[in-house]
Design a protein around this motif. Structure first.
Motif, PDB file in Angstrom:
ATOM      1  N   LEU A  34      28.704  61.745  38.353  1.00 37.72           N
ATOM      2  CA  LEU A  34      29.482  61.913  37.125  1.00 37.72           C
ATOM      3  C   LEU A  34      29.153  63.213  36.398  1.00 37.72           C
ATOM      4  O   LEU A  34      28.032  63.715  36.473  1.00 37.72           O
ATOM      5  CB  LEU A  34      29.217  60.729  36.183  1.00 37.72           C
ATOM      6  CG  LEU A  34      29.506  59.329  36.747  1.00 37.72           C
ATOM      7  CD1 LEU A  34      28.866  58.256  35.876  1.00 37.72           C
ATOM      8  CD2 LEU A  34      31.008  59.094  36.867  1.00 37.72           C
ATOM      9  N   SER A  35      30.134  63.718  35.638  1.00 34.75           N
ATOM     10  CA  SER A  35      29.915  64.902  34.810  1.00 34.75           C
ATOM     11  C   SER A  35      29.214  64.473  33.521  1.00 34.75           C
ATOM     12  O   SER A  35      29.168  63.278  33.192  1.00 34.75           O
ATOM     13  CB  SER A  35      31.257  65.553  34.462  1.00 34.75           C
ATOM     14  OG  SER A  35      32.015  64.674  33.626  1.00 34.75           O
ATOM     15  N   ALA A  36      28.692  65.433  32.769  1.00 34.48           N
ATOM     16  CA  ALA A  36      28.036  65.132  31.492  1.00 34.48           C
ATOM     17  C   ALA A  36      29.028  64.451  30.545  1.00 34.48           C
ATOM     18  O   ALA A  36      28.667  63.508  29.817  1.00 34.48           O
ATOM     19  CB  ALA A  36      27.494  66.409  30.870  1.00 34.48           C
ATOM     20  N   LYS A  37      30.274  64.895  30.566  1.00 31.49           N
ATOM     21  CA  LYS A  37      31.316  64.300  29.715  1.00 31.49           C
ATOM     22  C   LYS A  37      31.559  62.844  30.097  1.00 31.49           C
ATOM     23  O   LYS A  37      31.679  61.968  29.230  1.00 31.49           O
ATOM     24  CB  LYS A  37      32.607  65.108  29.851  1.00 31.49           C
ATOM     25  CG  LYS A  37      33.734  64.625  28.945  1.00 31.49           C
ATOM     26  CD  LYS A  37      34.998  65.435  29.165  1.00 31.49           C
ATOM     27  CE  LYS A  37      36.152  64.863  28.333  1.00 31.49           C
ATOM     28  NZ  LYS A  37      37.424  65.565  28.597  1.00 31.49           N
ATOM     29  N   GLU A  38      31.626  62.569  31.398  1.00 31.86           N
ATOM     30  CA  GLU A  38      31.838  61.196  31.873  1.00 31.86           C
ATOM     31  C   GLU A  38      30.655  60.306  31.530  1.00 31.86           C
ATOM     32  O   GLU A  38      30.825  59.148  31.129  1.00 31.86           O
ATOM     33  CB  GLU A  38      32.076  61.198  33.391  1.00 31.86           C
ATOM     34  CG  GLU A  38      33.446  61.707  33.788  1.00 31.86           C
ATOM     35  CD  GLU A  38      33.579  61.875  35.292  1.00 31.86           C
ATOM     36  OE1 GLU A  38      34.684  61.627  35.814  1.00 31.86           O
ATOM     37  OE2 GLU A  38      32.590  62.271  35.957  1.00 31.86           O
ATOM     38  N   LEU A  39      29.435  60.834  31.672  1.00 33.75           N
ATOM     39  CA  LEU A  39      28.240  60.056  31.346  1.00 33.75           C
ATOM     40  C   LEU A  39      28.271  59.617  29.885  1.00 33.75           C
ATOM     41  O   LEU A  39      27.962  58.475  29.558  1.00 33.75           O
ATOM     42  CB  LEU A  39      26.970  60.863  31.618  1.00 33.75           C
ATOM     43  CG  LEU A  39      26.634  61.134  33.085  1.00 33.75           C
ATOM     44  CD1 LEU A  39      25.435  62.062  33.190  1.00 33.75           C
ATOM     45  CD2 LEU A  39      26.356  59.844  33.830  1.00 33.75           C
ATOM     46  N   LYS A  40      28.665  60.536  29.004  1.00 33.71           N
ATOM     47  CA  LYS A  40      28.748  60.233  27.575  1.00 33.71           C
ATOM     48  C   LYS A  40      29.854  59.206  27.315  1.00 33.71           C
ATOM     49  O   LYS A  40      29.650  58.213  26.603  1.00 33.71           O
ATOM     50  CB  LYS A  40      29.018  61.527  26.800  1.00 33.71           C
ATOM     51  CG  LYS A  40      29.190  61.344  25.296  1.00 33.71           C
ATOM     52  CD  LYS A  40      27.899  60.906  24.641  1.00 33.71           C
ATOM     53  CE  LYS A  40      28.062  60.826  23.131  1.00 33.71           C
ATOM     54  NZ  LYS A  40      26.890  60.187  22.491  1.00 33.71           N
ATOM     55  N   GLU A  41      31.018  59.440  27.909  1.00 35.20           N
ATOM     56  CA  GLU A  41      32.167  58.551  27.704  1.00 35.20           C
ATOM     57  C   GLU A  41      31.885  57.140  28.243  1.00 35.20           C
ATOM     58  O   GLU A  41      32.128  56.133  27.572  1.00 35.20           O
ATOM     59  CB  GLU A  41      33.395  59.132  28.431  1.00 35.20           C
ATOM     60  CG  GLU A  41      34.644  58.278  28.340  1.00 35.20           C
ATOM     61  CD  GLU A  41      35.740  58.714  29.314  1.00 35.20           C
ATOM     62  OE1 GLU A  41      36.580  57.867  29.675  1.00 35.20           O
ATOM     63  OE2 GLU A  41      35.743  59.887  29.743  1.00 35.20           O
ATOM     64  N   PHE A  42      31.330  57.070  29.452  1.00 36.88           N
ATOM     65  CA  PHE A  42      31.090  55.774  30.100  1.00 36.88           C
ATOM     66  C   PHE A  42      29.983  54.986  29.380  1.00 36.88           C
ATOM     67  O   PHE A  42      30.092  53.785  29.198  1.00 36.88           O
ATOM     68  CB  PHE A  42      30.718  55.964  31.570  1.00 36.88           C
ATOM     69  CG  PHE A  42      31.849  56.430  32.454  1.00 36.88           C
ATOM     70  CD1 PHE A  42      33.053  56.871  31.920  1.00 36.88           C
ATOM     71  CD2 PHE A  42      31.703  56.455  33.839  1.00 36.88           C
ATOM     72  CE1 PHE A  42      34.102  57.311  32.743  1.00 36.88           C
ATOM     73  CE2 PHE A  42      32.735  56.881  34.670  1.00 36.88           C
ATOM     74  CZ  PHE A  42      33.928  57.316  34.105  1.00 36.88           C
ATOM     75  N   SER A  43      28.920  55.688  28.978  1.00 35.27           N
ATOM     76  CA  SER A  43      27.822  54.996  28.299  1.00 35.27           C
ATOM     77  C   SER A  43      28.252  54.525  26.905  1.00 35.27           C
ATOM     78  O   SER A  43      27.843  53.451  26.451  1.00 35.27           O
ATOM     79  CB  SER A  43      26.569  55.876  28.216  1.00 35.27           C
ATOM     80  OG  SER A  43      26.823  57.085  27.535  1.00 35.27           O
ATOM     81  N   GLU A  97      17.778  68.718  36.750  1.00 33.39           N
ATOM     82  CA  GLU A  97      19.133  69.136  36.379  1.00 33.39           C
ATOM     83  C   GLU A  97      19.971  67.919  35.947  1.00 33.39           C
ATOM     84  O   GLU A  97      20.666  67.952  34.927  1.00 33.39           O
ATOM     85  CB  GLU A  97      19.808  69.832  37.569  1.00 33.39           C
ATOM     86  CG  GLU A  97      21.201  70.353  37.247  1.00 33.39           C
ATOM     87  CD  GLU A  97      21.909  70.930  38.471  1.00 33.39           C
ATOM     88  OE1 GLU A  97      23.120  71.198  38.357  1.00 33.39           O
ATOM     89  OE2 GLU A  97      21.265  71.085  39.535  1.00 33.39           O
ATOM     90  N   GLU A  98      19.871  66.836  36.710  1.00 31.76           N
ATOM     91  CA  GLU A  98      20.585  65.606  36.353  1.00 31.76           C
ATOM     92  C   GLU A  98      20.039  65.007  35.066  1.00 31.76           C
ATOM     93  O   GLU A  98      20.788  64.460  34.258  1.00 31.76           O
ATOM     94  CB  GLU A  98      20.496  64.592  37.495  1.00 31.76           C
ATOM     95  CG  GLU A  98      21.291  64.985  38.726  1.00 31.76           C
ATOM     96  CD  GLU A  98      21.127  64.004  39.891  1.00 31.76           C
ATOM     97  OE1 GLU A  98      21.662  64.296  40.969  1.00 31.76           O
ATOM     98  OE2 GLU A  98      20.468  62.963  39.717  1.00 31.76           O
ATOM     99  N   LEU A  99      18.732  65.127  34.867  1.00 28.66           N
ATOM    100  CA  LEU A  99      18.117  64.599  33.650  1.00 28.66           C
ATOM    101  C   LEU A  99      18.694  65.279  32.411  1.00 28.66           C
ATOM    102  O   LEU A  99      19.033  64.608  31.426  1.00 28.66           O
ATOM    103  CB  LEU A  99      16.596  64.806  33.699  1.00 28.66           C
ATOM    104  CG  LEU A  99      15.824  64.531  32.397  1.00 28.66           C
ATOM    105  CD1 LEU A  99      15.971  63.069  31.981  1.00 28.66           C
ATOM    106  CD2 LEU A  99      14.357  64.885  32.569  1.00 28.66           C
ATOM    107  N   GLN A 100      18.818  66.580  32.444  1.00 25.13           N
ATOM    108  CA  GLN A 100      19.272  67.329  31.274  1.00 25.13           C
ATOM    109  C   GLN A 100      20.679  66.922  30.827  1.00 25.13           C
ATOM    110  O   GLN A 100      20.967  66.907  29.636  1.00 25.13           O
ATOM    111  CB  GLN A 100      19.215  68.845  31.554  1.00 25.13           C
ATOM    112  CG  GLN A 100      17.798  69.399  31.695  1.00 25.13           C
ATOM    113  CD  GLN A 100      16.858  68.967  30.578  1.00 25.13           C
ATOM    114  OE1 GLN A 100      17.203  68.993  29.400  1.00 25.13           O
ATOM    115  NE2 GLN A 100      15.659  68.529  30.941  1.00 25.13           N
ATOM    116  N   LYS A 101      21.541  66.575  31.772  1.00 22.79           N
ATOM    117  CA  LYS A 101      22.900  66.175  31.367  1.00 22.79           C
ATOM    118  C   LYS A 101      22.981  64.683  31.024  1.00 22.79           C
ATOM    119  O   LYS A 101      24.038  64.195  30.630  1.00 22.79           O
ATOM    120  CB  LYS A 101      23.913  66.518  32.468  1.00 22.79           C
ATOM    121  CG  LYS A 101      23.870  65.655  33.717  1.00 22.79           C
ATOM    122  CD  LYS A 101      25.041  66.000  34.643  1.00 22.79           C
ATOM    123  CE  LYS A 101      25.066  65.112  35.870  1.00 22.79           C
ATOM    124  NZ  LYS A 101      26.177  65.397  36.778  1.00 22.79           N
TER     125      LYS A 101
END
Length: 262
Positions: free
Chosen positions: A143-152, A170-174
């Motif tokens: 998932l993209s950072a935007k999707e992670l925010k939206e989904f969570s 890198e994955e942690l930062q997003k």
């Protein structure tokens, strides 16, 4: 094509078909949809051992782990073993699971249930709630950072806890969203499927204290857990070690007993 890309490719097709056949409006009519959820993150914070025990029939690296035991027996066994939560794999093609497994586990036990799935669409989050989950897994690599925010954010609005899985810095930062409860470090390289708890150790100091730290995959002995606790981990997701035995619940019970005596 690496295994993660292969799985998400099939998952998009699968979800697209399900959305047409069974819209969200129907999912919202499920009896589980209105039911109060139990927080997996809270259970881990309160636990002395922090074991999340998994039900998994097979995986891309192991064609058959255990397809003989009944999931209701596994769920009851895990609850009897005093695990903090149970992870239920619902992917069919690659892991031999299903959403029916989630329902059966929900009916058999009252412990927090994590829907372990490759979530690539908000629809699957509604599904998780409708089939009795208390928490969902989001995989940063999918998932993209935007999707992670939206989904969570959607998950939290449905009173579902979020375990966000990472493999590197890198994955942690997003993934550092306030709508995430638990940050899980997967010790398995999803391209090679090899495991090493050194991944969890390397990322531990980079995870802010606001998140419950969970170490996933490749944990098969109490020494590894004792070591990871020194790095601030409160949750330990274990599947294959329990599932490869004839009685996963009994194996988990003995494992937790030994861990408690450490």
């Amino acid at each position: 094509m690496d295994i993660l890309k292969k799985i998400t490719y099939y998952k998009r097709k699968e979800v697209s078909a399900k959305k047409e056949a069974f819209p969200i409006s129907l999912l919202e009519q499920s009896k589980w949809f209105q039911q109060e959820t139990k927080s997996l993150a809270t259970a881990l914070k309160k636990a002395s051992t922090g074991i999340i025990a998994e039900h998994k029939r097979k995986s891309p690296s192991k064609p058959i782990i255990n397809n003989k035991v009944q999931i209701q027996d596994v769920a009851r066994g895990y609850e009897s073993a005093a695990v903090s939560g149970m992870s239920v794999l619902t992917d069919t093609n690659f892991f031999g699971g299903s959403l029916d497994d989630l329902v059966v586990a929900r009916q058999a036990t009252s412990i927090p249930l994590l829907r372990k799935e490759f979530i690539i669409d908000p629809y699957q989050i509604y599904e998780a709630k409708a089939y009795g989950a208390d928490a969902i897994l989001l995989i940063a690599a999918c998932l993209s950072a935007k999707e992670l925010k939206e989904f969570s954010t959607l998950a939290k609005s449905l009173h579902l806890d979020v375990l966000l899985e990472i493999h590197n810095e890198e994955e942690l930062q997003k993934s550092l969203c306030e709508t995430v409860d638990m940050l899980g470090v997967n010790n398995r390289n999803l391209k090679t499927f090899k495991t090493s708890i050194e991944i969890s150790k390397a990322l531990a100091s980079k995870i802010p204290q606001d998140f419950v730290k969970v170490s996933e995959s490749g944990i098969s002995n109490i020494e590894a857990i004792s070591e990871l606790k020194n790095y601030g981990y409160q949750g330990f997701l274990i599947g294959e070690h329990f599932m490869k035995t004839e009685n996963p619940g009994e194996t988990a019970k003995q494992f937790i007993k030994n861990l408690s005596n450490e």
